[in-house]
Design a protein around this motif. Structure first.
Motif, PDB file in Angstrom:
ATOM      1  N   THR A  45       3.369   3.202  -2.745  1.00 47.83           N
ATOM      2  CA  THR A  45       2.275   3.935  -3.378  1.00 47.83           C
ATOM      3  C   THR A  45       1.766   3.098  -4.540  1.00 47.83           C
ATOM      4  O   THR A  45       2.434   2.956  -5.556  1.00 47.83           O
ATOM      5  CB  THR A  45       2.745   5.320  -3.875  1.00 47.83           C
ATOM      6  OG1 THR A  45       3.328   6.023  -2.779  1.00 47.83           O
ATOM      7  CG2 THR A  45       1.587   6.128  -4.422  1.00 47.83           C
ATOM      8  N   THR A  46       0.571   2.537  -4.355  1.00 47.56           N
ATOM      9  CA  THR A  46      -0.043   1.686  -5.370  1.00 47.56           C
ATOM     10  C   THR A  46      -1.436   2.228  -5.693  1.00 47.56           C
ATOM     11  O   THR A  46      -1.870   3.225  -5.111  1.00 47.56           O
ATOM     12  CB  THR A  46      -0.169   0.233  -4.869  1.00 47.56           C
ATOM     13  OG1 THR A  46      -1.057   0.218  -3.744  1.00 47.56           O
ATOM     14  CG2 THR A  46       1.174  -0.346  -4.472  1.00 47.56           C
ATOM     15  N   LEU A  47      -2.138   1.536  -6.567  1.00 45.51           N
ATOM     16  CA  LEU A  47      -3.490   1.955  -6.935  1.00 45.51           C
ATOM     17  C   LEU A  47      -4.444   1.970  -5.751  1.00 45.51           C
ATOM     18  O   LEU A  47      -5.421   2.700  -5.756  1.00 45.51           O
ATOM     19  CB  LEU A  47      -4.052   1.034  -8.023  1.00 45.51           C
ATOM     20  CG  LEU A  47      -3.505   1.264  -9.423  1.00 45.51           C
ATOM     21  CD1 LEU A  47      -4.033   0.208 -10.377  1.00 45.51           C
ATOM     22  CD2 LEU A  47      -3.829   2.641  -9.934  1.00 45.51           C
ATOM     23  N   SER A  48      -4.167   1.167  -4.733  1.00 44.35           N
ATOM     24  CA  SER A  48      -5.066   1.115  -3.581  1.00 44.35           C
ATOM     25  C   SER A  48      -4.712   2.173  -2.526  1.00 44.35           C
ATOM     26  O   SER A  48      -5.362   2.261  -1.498  1.00 44.35           O
ATOM     27  CB  SER A  48      -5.032  -0.282  -2.952  1.00 44.35           C
ATOM     28  OG  SER A  48      -3.727  -0.588  -2.518  1.00 44.35           O
ATOM     29  N   SER A  49      -3.699   2.996  -2.801  1.00 44.34           N
ATOM     30  CA  SER A  49      -3.285   4.045  -1.856  1.00 44.34           C
ATOM     31  C   SER A  49      -4.163   5.287  -1.995  1.00 44.34           C
ATOM     32  O   SER A  49      -4.846   5.478  -2.993  1.00 44.34           O
ATOM     33  CB  SER A  49      -1.833   4.443  -2.120  1.00 44.34           C
ATOM     34  OG  SER A  49      -0.973   3.338  -2.026  1.00 44.34           O
ATOM     35  N   ILE A  50      -4.075   6.140  -0.978  1.00 40.69           N
ATOM     36  CA  ILE A  50      -4.763   7.431  -0.991  1.00 40.69           C
ATOM     37  C   ILE A  50      -3.692   8.519  -1.004  1.00 40.69           C
ATOM     38  O   ILE A  50      -2.713   8.452  -0.261  1.00 40.69           O
ATOM     39  CB  ILE A  50      -5.648   7.590   0.277  1.00 40.69           C
ATOM     40  CG1 ILE A  50      -6.692   6.463   0.355  1.00 40.69           C
ATOM     41  CG2 ILE A  50      -6.306   8.962   0.326  1.00 40.69           C
ATOM     42  CD1 ILE A  50      -7.695   6.454  -0.777  1.00 40.69           C
ATOM     43  N   ASP A  51      -3.860   9.541  -1.870  1.00 41.77           N
ATOM     44  CA  ASP A  51      -2.844  10.598  -1.955  1.00 41.77           C
ATOM     45  C   ASP A  51      -3.013  11.613  -0.832  1.00 41.77           C
ATOM     46  O   ASP A  51      -3.918  11.508  -0.007  1.00 41.77           O
ATOM     47  CB  ASP A  51      -2.852  11.267  -3.337  1.00 41.77           C
ATOM     48  CG  ASP A  51      -4.081  12.127  -3.604  1.00 41.77           C
ATOM     49  OD1 ASP A  51      -4.864  12.408  -2.674  1.00 41.77           O
ATOM     50  OD2 ASP A  51      -4.258  12.542  -4.765  1.00 41.77           O
ATOM     51  N   GLY A  54      -6.370  13.068  -0.120  1.00 45.73           N
ATOM     52  CA  GLY A  54      -7.457  12.177   0.270  1.00 45.73           C
ATOM     53  C   GLY A  54      -8.136  11.489  -0.906  1.00 45.73           C
ATOM     54  O   GLY A  54      -9.204  10.910  -0.756  1.00 45.73           O
ATOM     55  N   ASN A  55      -7.513  11.558  -2.071  1.00 45.12           N
ATOM     56  CA  ASN A  55      -8.081  10.941  -3.275  1.00 45.12           C
ATOM     57  C   ASN A  55      -7.335   9.649  -3.607  1.00 45.12           C
ATOM     58  O   ASN A  55      -6.169   9.502  -3.248  1.00 45.12           O
ATOM     59  CB  ASN A  55      -7.964  11.904  -4.462  1.00 45.12           C
ATOM     60  CG  ASN A  55      -8.711  13.191  -4.207  1.00 45.12           C
ATOM     61  OD1 ASN A  55      -9.872  13.186  -3.877  1.00 45.12           O
ATOM     62  ND2 ASN A  55      -8.012  14.309  -4.333  1.00 45.12           N
ATOM     63  N   PRO A  56      -7.977   8.740  -4.327  1.00 46.89           N
ATOM     64  CA  PRO A  56      -7.269   7.530  -4.752  1.00 46.89           C
ATOM     65  C   PRO A  56      -6.060   7.903  -5.619  1.00 46.89           C
ATOM     66  O   PRO A  56      -6.120   8.847  -6.405  1.00 46.89           O
ATOM     67  CB  PRO A  56      -8.308   6.772  -5.583  1.00 46.89           C
ATOM     68  CG  PRO A  56      -9.625   7.350  -5.183  1.00 46.89           C
ATOM     69  CD  PRO A  56      -9.362   8.767  -4.768  1.00 46.89           C
ATOM     70  N   VAL A  57      -4.971   7.172  -5.453  1.00 42.57           N
ATOM     71  CA  VAL A  57      -3.749   7.423  -6.221  1.00 42.57           C
ATOM     72  C   VAL A  57      -3.978   7.108  -7.696  1.00 42.57           C
ATOM     73  O   VAL A  57      -4.641   6.130  -8.041  1.00 42.57           O
ATOM     74  CB  VAL A  57      -2.587   6.567  -5.665  1.00 42.57           C
ATOM     75  CG1 VAL A  57      -1.434   6.484  -6.636  1.00 42.57           C
ATOM     76  CG2 VAL A  57      -2.115   7.133  -4.343  1.00 42.57           C
ATOM     77  N   VAL A  58      -3.428   7.959  -8.543  1.00 43.15           N
ATOM     78  CA  VAL A  58      -3.433   7.737  -9.986  1.00 43.15           C
ATOM     79  C   VAL A  58      -1.999   7.398 -10.376  1.00 43.15           C
ATOM     80  O   VAL A  58      -1.071   8.135 -10.039  1.00 43.15           O
ATOM     81  CB  VAL A  58      -3.908   8.999 -10.746  1.00 43.15           C
ATOM     82  CG1 VAL A  58      -3.784   8.816 -12.246  1.00 43.15           C
ATOM     83  CG2 VAL A  58      -5.332   9.352 -10.357  1.00 43.15           C
ATOM     84  N   LEU A  59      -1.810   6.274 -11.054  1.00 45.87           N
ATOM     85  CA  LEU A  59      -0.491   5.890 -11.526  1.00 45.87           C
ATOM     86  C   LEU A  59      -0.350   6.270 -12.984  1.00 45.87           C
ATOM     87  O   LEU A  59      -1.266   6.060 -13.783  1.00 45.87           O
ATOM     88  CB  LEU A  59      -0.262   4.389 -11.345  1.00 45.87           C
ATOM     89  CG  LEU A  59      -0.189   3.899  -9.911  1.00 45.87           C
ATOM     90  CD1 LEU A  59       0.000   2.387  -9.891  1.00 45.87           C
ATOM     91  CD2 LEU A  59       0.927   4.573  -9.136  1.00 45.87           C
ATOM     92  N   LYS A  85       0.804  10.248  -9.708  1.00 44.82           N
ATOM     93  CA  LYS A  85       0.555  11.565 -10.300  1.00 44.82           C
ATOM     94  C   LYS A  85       1.371  12.660  -9.611  1.00 44.82           C
ATOM     95  O   LYS A  85       1.926  13.535 -10.274  1.00 44.82           O
ATOM     96  CB  LYS A  85      -0.935  11.894 -10.240  1.00 44.82           C
ATOM     97  CG  LYS A  85      -1.304  13.163 -10.975  1.00 44.82           C
ATOM     98  CD  LYS A  85      -2.805  13.330 -11.021  1.00 44.82           C
ATOM     99  CE  LYS A  85      -3.218  14.409 -11.982  1.00 44.82           C
ATOM    100  NZ  LYS A  85      -3.068  14.042 -13.378  1.00 44.82           N
ATOM    101  N   ASP A  86       1.478  12.605  -8.271  1.00 41.85           N
ATOM    102  CA  ASP A  86       2.243  13.632  -7.555  1.00 41.85           C
ATOM    103  C   ASP A  86       3.713  13.614  -7.958  1.00 41.85           C
ATOM    104  O   ASP A  86       4.308  14.662  -8.207  1.00 41.85           O
ATOM    105  CB  ASP A  86       2.104  13.451  -6.039  1.00 41.85           C
ATOM    106  CG  ASP A  86       0.749  13.907  -5.517  1.00 41.85           C
ATOM    107  OD1 ASP A  86       0.053  14.666  -6.225  1.00 41.85           O
ATOM    108  OD2 ASP A  86       0.392  13.511  -4.397  1.00 41.85           O
ATOM    109  N   CYS A  87       4.323  12.425  -8.030  1.00 45.71           N
ATOM    110  CA  CYS A  87       5.732  12.335  -8.427  1.00 45.71           C
ATOM    111  C   CYS A  87       5.914  12.735  -9.890  1.00 45.71           C
ATOM    112  O   CYS A  87       6.894  13.383 -10.242  1.00 45.71           O
ATOM    113  CB  CYS A  87       6.271  10.919  -8.195  1.00 45.71           C
ATOM    114  SG  CYS A  87       6.543  10.541  -6.444  1.00 45.71           S
TER     115      CYS A  87
END
Length: 111
Positions: A45-51, A54-59, A85-87
Motif C-alpha cells: 500500500t503506497t501513495l499510488s495505490s487505491i483504497d 476507490g480513492n487514492p491512498v492517504v499515508l 489512513k485505513d490502518c
C-alpha cells in the motif's frame, strides 16, 4: 524539549510545526512511502495505490506511543511509522465513514 499536547489546539500547533513536517518526511522516506501494517500482511500500500473505497491512498505518520501520553517522544523517529489512513483509523479504533457519492448504475431498478 517539552511539547504541550494537552489540548486539541496545542496538538494542531504541533502538527503544523516545521519540526514535525521535517520528521514526518523522514519517516515516510525511511518506510519507503509504504504502510507498515499492510506490509506485515503481505500487501503493498503506497501513495499510488487505491483504497477499498476507490480513492487514492492517504499515508499518515503514526506515533507508536501515543502523543498525548508520551509527549517526550513526539519528535523521535523510532516512535513513528507510516500507516495508510485505513490502518491508522483501525489502530485508533476510528471508522472511516466516507460515503460513496457515486450512485450505482442499477440501484433504482428492481426486477
Amino acid at each position: 524539549m517539552f511539547i504541550d499536547t494537552s489540548t486539541k489546539a496545542s496538538r494542531a500547533k504541533f502538527y503544523s510545526s516545521s519540526s514535525w513536517k521535517q520528521l514526518r518526511k523522514l519517516c515516510l522516506e525511511r518506510d519507503h512511502y509504504e504502510c507498515q501494517w499492510c506490509k506485515e500482511e503481505g500487501k503493498v500500500t503506497t501513495l499510488s495505490s487505491i483504497d477499498k473505497h476507490g480513492n487514492p491512498v492517504v499515508l499518515e505518520v503514526d506515533h507508536i506511543k501515543e502523543l498525548e501520553d508520551y509527549p517526550e517522544l513526539a519528535l523521535e523517529l523510532f516512535n513513528l511509522r507510516t500507516l495508510c489512513k485505513d490502518c491508522h483509523n483501525k489502530r485508533h479504533k476510528r471508522f472511516n465513514y466516507r460515503s460513496s457519492k457515486k450512485k450505482k448504475k442499477w440501484d433504482d431498478e428492481w426486477w
